[in-house]
Scaffold this active site. Structure first.
Site, PDB file in Angstrom:
ATOM      1  N   HIS B  65     -20.086  -1.225   3.162  1.00 36.65           N
ATOM      2  CA  HIS B  65     -19.914  -2.277   4.045  1.00 36.65           C
ATOM      3  C   HIS B  65     -18.605  -3.022   3.325  1.00 36.65           C
ATOM      4  O   HIS B  65     -18.742  -3.466   2.007  1.00 36.65           O
ATOM      5  CB  HIS B  65     -21.038  -3.202   3.743  1.00 36.65           C
ATOM      6  CG  HIS B  65     -22.376  -2.599   4.374  1.00 36.65           C
ATOM      7  ND1 HIS B  65     -22.761  -2.806   5.584  1.00 36.65           N
ATOM      8  CD2 HIS B  65     -23.280  -1.720   3.830  1.00 36.65           C
ATOM      9  CE1 HIS B  65     -23.804  -2.022   5.856  1.00 36.65           C
ATOM     10  NE2 HIS B  65     -24.269  -1.377   4.896  1.00 36.65           N
ATOM     11  N   ARG B  67     -17.158  -5.983   4.790  1.00 32.53           N
ATOM     12  CA  ARG B  67     -17.443  -7.335   5.001  1.00 32.53           C
ATOM     13  C   ARG B  67     -16.293  -7.911   5.876  1.00 32.53           C
ATOM     14  O   ARG B  67     -16.435  -9.133   5.774  1.00 32.53           O
ATOM     15  CB  ARG B  67     -17.647  -8.170   3.670  1.00 32.53           C
ATOM     16  CG  ARG B  67     -18.752  -7.824   2.772  1.00 32.53           C
ATOM     17  CD  ARG B  67     -20.097  -7.632   3.417  1.00 32.53           C
ATOM     18  NE  ARG B  67     -21.298  -7.324   2.654  1.00 32.53           N
ATOM     19  CZ  ARG B  67     -22.286  -6.861   2.999  1.00 32.53           C
ATOM     20  NH1 ARG B  67     -22.570  -6.565   4.438  1.00 32.53           N
ATOM     21  NH2 ARG B  67     -23.279  -6.563   2.115  1.00 32.53           N
ATOM     22  N   ASN B  97     -21.583  -3.959  10.698  1.00 32.87           N
ATOM     23  CA  ASN B  97     -22.359  -4.942  10.798  1.00 32.87           C
ATOM     24  C   ASN B  97     -21.257  -6.201  10.178  1.00 32.87           C
ATOM     25  O   ASN B  97     -21.804  -7.077   9.240  1.00 32.87           O
ATOM     26  CB  ASN B  97     -23.675  -4.891   9.937  1.00 32.87           C
ATOM     27  CG  ASN B  97     -23.350  -4.712   8.505  1.00 32.87           C
ATOM     28  OD1 ASN B  97     -22.435  -4.215   8.125  1.00 32.87           O
ATOM     29  ND2 ASN B  97     -24.343  -4.913   7.883  1.00 32.87           N
ATOM     30  N   ASP B 154     -26.072  -0.303  12.305  1.00 31.03           N
ATOM     31  CA  ASP B 154     -26.788   0.019  10.835  1.00 31.03           C
ATOM     32  C   ASP B 154     -26.821  -1.418  10.499  1.00 31.03           C
ATOM     33  O   ASP B 154     -26.097  -2.489  10.740  1.00 31.03           O
ATOM     34  CB  ASP B 154     -25.470   0.385   9.917  1.00 31.03           C
ATOM     35  CG  ASP B 154     -26.103   0.467   8.529  1.00 31.03           C
ATOM     36  OD1 ASP B 154     -27.141   1.245   8.009  1.00 31.03           O
ATOM     37  OD2 ASP B 154     -25.496  -0.254   7.458  1.00 31.03           O
ATOM     38  N   HIS B 237     -28.884   6.373   4.649  1.00 33.60           N
ATOM     39  CA  HIS B 237     -29.739   6.049   3.617  1.00 33.60           C
ATOM     40  C   HIS B 237     -31.330   6.516   3.529  1.00 33.60           C
ATOM     41  O   HIS B 237     -32.023   5.744   3.328  1.00 33.60           O
ATOM     42  CB  HIS B 237     -29.657   4.647   2.979  1.00 33.60           C
ATOM     43  CG  HIS B 237     -29.704   3.713   4.219  1.00 33.60           C
ATOM     44  ND1 HIS B 237     -30.529   3.792   5.327  1.00 33.60           N
ATOM     45  CD2 HIS B 237     -28.925   2.464   4.603  1.00 33.60           C
ATOM     46  CE1 HIS B 237     -30.473   2.785   6.121  1.00 33.60           C
ATOM     47  NE2 HIS B 237     -29.197   2.189   5.890  1.00 33.60           N
ATOM     48  N   ASP B 310     -23.779   3.165   0.327  1.00 33.19           N
ATOM     49  CA  ASP B 310     -24.352   1.977   0.972  1.00 33.19           C
ATOM     50  C   ASP B 310     -23.820   0.863   0.364  1.00 33.19           C
ATOM     51  O   ASP B 310     -24.746  -0.062  -0.082  1.00 33.19           O
ATOM     52  CB  ASP B 310     -26.020   1.914   1.113  1.00 33.19           C
ATOM     53  CG  ASP B 310     -26.321   0.641   1.900  1.00 33.19           C
ATOM     54  OD1 ASP B 310     -25.418   0.181   2.751  1.00 33.19           O
ATOM     55  OD2 ASP B 310     -27.539   0.618   2.097  1.00 33.19           O
TER      56      ASP B 310
END
Lengths: 347, 431
Positions: B65, B67, B97, B154, B237, B310
């Site tokens: 991620h 961001r 996400n 996700d 995951h 992750d």
């Protein structure tokens, strides 16, 4: 691609005896005056607190007023409370301390101030100890880590309420072991205490479950599956589950009734009529199965739900004694919080 | 620019190579491989002395991620990929996400634009459904055209059978993988850790293992129904013994079902939540010991296809709050190699080549990243050079990531990255 080895997973792990990373130790130093969990207290320390509670209760009010004269204690309450808040406040004042109450409504918490910042602000204002009631489990650890002050947990979410367990112990001892002074691992040997009702959501149940067996008591947990999961019995030694209330009562010298925590049910559907039929403590039930047992309830009681008015007001009820005992226990706990000042590591 | 890496031990599992070799990197590609001192076109090349070091394909993390767009206070593509390079990763697959959700070709391209300042290659994984709401399938062909390497919602699962079936079928038509975050959210409302004796004791609401296992089983049923279309389901995951057993069985049945496991799920258990350590809060949560042991076994026996981190950075203040209120996730890019070598290789005796394969060749194959995950002549010059014998201690404060939310602060690591090279450029060089 990789060659696939045909191994039975569990068997091969055991065969190879793989070592894995150890479970963590306590992540931060704590203040020896803090009381976050009943597990922070050794059995001799429990004994000492009970003795001090009696001594402080019997001490001359003017002399007692010097114990913590002008020391500053903050009460930080994120949840509503009658008994706990008032008894902590009166206990602090009985020892001569200055108290201030901050509640989540009518403070900057409403504006979004974090628990950490609220704690640091109270410390900057001179608070030497903080009594915390919070709706999130574990909040007391966070506050202690942030402020490094002695923190007394006055109930954190569904987790623990250690002073309640101590006052419950004092109440049980008064009825079942009258006159006892020092207590030890065998003091409650032969005694069975049933904790009945909404155990899943109860911090009172968790603290009592972890405290009473260490003094020799057998603790029977009783309630429907939705409110008492099987894993509850694996929280510590000396715990058993009995789904049949009458059978639990038959074994018990002490009965601790719990309120259904409607505010924590989180969508759980419960048939209240069925619940009452199975788990309400009625005069009839008490007379039939536990005519000599002492009846406890941490409050607030909901008359006509988990307990009938007749039982709550009846001769076996120790509910108001519990409230009075809370004052004595909290005096001893606050004295310990402020007078036990050297740094130490959590056991 | 021409770069030569000389004197190192080349470990390239995909090419079946494990020998002392010199490498010549030219124009972003591997130009030549030769025995020590035998490179023909060395003239003018900058030489990196890799004597005593391992030279291996740059690591590929198929679950991070970053961001951006939208939450640059937690991490940016630049800082996240700097952490990736420091951890030996030269390719990262970025989850959608973000804010807004990456459900369009436009955002997918934006994430790969040079202006983002990425230190290594970023491969966007786009949302499978509009806004990741689990209702309407996105234009998968357009997303693929913009560079998306897989699709997923996700952070959220695709719960509806009909939508998941459509996602699998649609992705199969355009040759994309569907990655599922397997969590039946109807069973995890208000929960903040694994359901079990520890959650009861801590007074926290728990997520049952069945919430993961049930969705994985449902998805495998859908893949079975659609088997004529050859869909590829990848379980993100994976954390429960039950879900791993389901994947194992699906593979025996010849289905294209793959899975990844994170270092925290093969190392830690619910006991590591300790006294409400928010750096041990993630989703899926740390599980029971039996689940953790199953992850180790699944990695050792080859059912697990890849190690993914992750990597989920959060700002300090977001984790310094009540456990139940803290956001899920931990960082992972800088600790994955050190932990994998320390535990999988040293402690549990997994051959070095197999550990590295889980971190490069296998994720490359899984995402269809051509020319990556290997150092055969002609492939991308994505290389990591590390000292396999160096023991060191990870310090979160020294992280290249903006975030420091890791449960591995102060942990012993094995294997220290000396250089990470992305398409022929040095993306990270140890001080």
């Amino acid at each position: 691609m990789l060659r696939r080895l045909n191994m039975n997973p569990v068997a091969s792990l055991v065969r190879r005896q793989l070592s894995t990373p150890p479970a963590p130790v306590s992540p931060f130093p704590y203040h020896p005056g803090s009381l976050l969990s009943v597990l922070d207290l050794s059995v001799p320390e429990v004994s000492e607190l009970l003795i001090r509670a009696t001594e402080l209760e019997n001490e001359d009010a003017i002399l007692r007023d010097h114990t913590l004269a002008k020391r500053r204690i903050a009460l930080l309450f994120y949840e509503s409370s009658t008994r706990t808040r008032t008894s902590f406040e009166l206990a602090c004042k009985a020892l001569g301390a200055d108290t201030t109450l901050v509640s989540s409504l009518s403070s900057s918490i409403e504006k979004g101030e974090s628990l950490k910042d609220t704690g640091l602000t109270l410390r900057a204002l001179g608070a030497e100890a903080i009594i915390l009631r919070h709706n999130s489990s574990g909040a007391a650890w966070l506050l202690e880590e942030a402020t490094r002050l002695p923190v007394v947990n006055a109930g954190d979410g569904m987790h623990e309420h250690p002073t309640q367990a101590l006052l419950d112990l004092r109440t049980l001892l008064a009825h079942l072991r009258p006159g006892v002074g020092e207590v030890g691992p065998e003091t409650l040997a032969g005694i069975t205490v049933s904790i009945v009702g909404d155990i899943l959501h109860s911090r009172v149940a968790r603290s009592n479950m972890l405290l009473l067996p260490r003094l020799g008591a057998r603790v029977v947990l009783c309630g429907p599956r939705e409110l008492l999961p099987e894993q509850a019995a694996r929280s510590g030694p000396g715990l058993e589950i009995e789904r049949d209330f009458d059978a639990a009562l038959r074994q018990s010298q002490g009965v601790m009734m719990l309120r259904i925590q409607a505010e924590r049910l989180a969508g759980l559907q419960l048939d209240l009529d069925e619940y009452k039929a199975s788990y309400q403590l009625t005069g009839q039930r008490l007379a039939a199965y536990a005519p000599a047992a002492v009846v406890l309830h941490p409050g607030p009681i909901i008359r006509g739900m988990e307990i009938t008015a007749g039982v709550a007001d009846g001769p076996q009820s120790a509910i108001l004694e519990q409230v009075t005992n809370g004052l004595a226990i909290r005096m001893a706990v606050m004295e310990r919080a402020l007078l036990k000042s050297e740094e130490g590591g959590r056991a | 620019m021409t770069l030569a890496i000389c004197g190192g031990r080349l470990v390239d599992p995909a090419a079946g190579v494990d020998a002392t070799k010199d490498l010549l990197l030219k124009d972003g590609r591997v130009a030549e491989i030769a025995g020590p001192g035998k490179l023909k076109e060395l003239n003018g090349a900058e030489v990196l002395d890799a004597t005593g070091l391992i030279v291996t394909p740059g690591l590929i993390d198929l679950h991070v991620h970053l961001r951006e767009p939208g939450q640059a206070y937690k991490e940016t593509i630049a800082t996240g990929t700097a952490a990736a390079a420091a951890g030996g990763f030269t390719s990262v697959a970025a989850m959608p996400n973000t804010n807004p959700v990456n459900d369009s070709a436009e955002i997918t391209r934006w994430m790969q634009a040079p202006e983002r300042g990425a230190h290594v290659r970023v491969f966007p994984i786009a949302a499978a459904t509009r806004g990741s709401k689990g209702e309407t399938i996105n234009d998968l062909a357009a997303l693929k055209g913009a560079g998306a390497v897989a699709v997923t919602d996700d952070g959220k699962p695709i719960l509806k059978d009909s939508v998941m079936r459509e996602a699998l079928a649609g992705a199969a038509r355009v040759g994309l993988t569907v990655i599922q975050h397997a969590e039946d959210t109807r069973m995890t409302q208000g929960a903040s850790m694994n359901l079990g004796p520890v959650s009861f004791k801590l007074g926290l609401r728990g997520m049952p293992a069945e919430a993961e296992t049930g969705i994985v089983e449902r998805d495998i049923r859908l893949v079975t129904e659609l088997r004529e279309a050859h869909p590829h389901l990848h379980v993100a995951h994976l954390s429960t013994a039950g879900a791993l057993a389901a994947v194992r069985q699906a593979r025996r049945n010849g289905l294209r079902v793959t899975c990844e496991v994170t270092p925290h799920h093969f190392l830690l258990t619910e006991e590591h939540v300790g006294l409400y350590n928010t750096h041990a809060k993630m989703n899926p949560p740390l599980r029971a010991t039996a689940d953790r042991d199953a992850m180790i076994e699944g990695i050792l026996d080859g059912v697990v296809d890849a190690i993914a981190t992750d990597h989920a950075p959060h700002a300090m203040h977001e984790k310094e709050i009540e456990f139940e209120l803290a956001p899920n996730g931990i960082t992972g890019l800088e600790t994955a190699l050190g932990l994998s070598l320390r535990w999988l290789h040293k402690e549990w005796r997994m051959p070095l080549g197999r550990v590295l394969s889980l971190l490069s060749a296998q994720p490359a194959a899984l995402l269809g990243l051509k020319g990556r995950g290997t150092l055969a002549v002609g492939s991308f010059a994505d290389v990591v050079v590390f000292d396999a014998n160096a023991e060191w201690t990870y310090r979160a404060t020294e992280s290249k990531s903006k975030a420091k939310n890791t449960p591995f602060d102060g942990w012993a690591m094995l294997g220290k990255v000396r250089w990470a090279i992305s398409e022929g450029r040095v993306a990270y060089a140890a001080a």
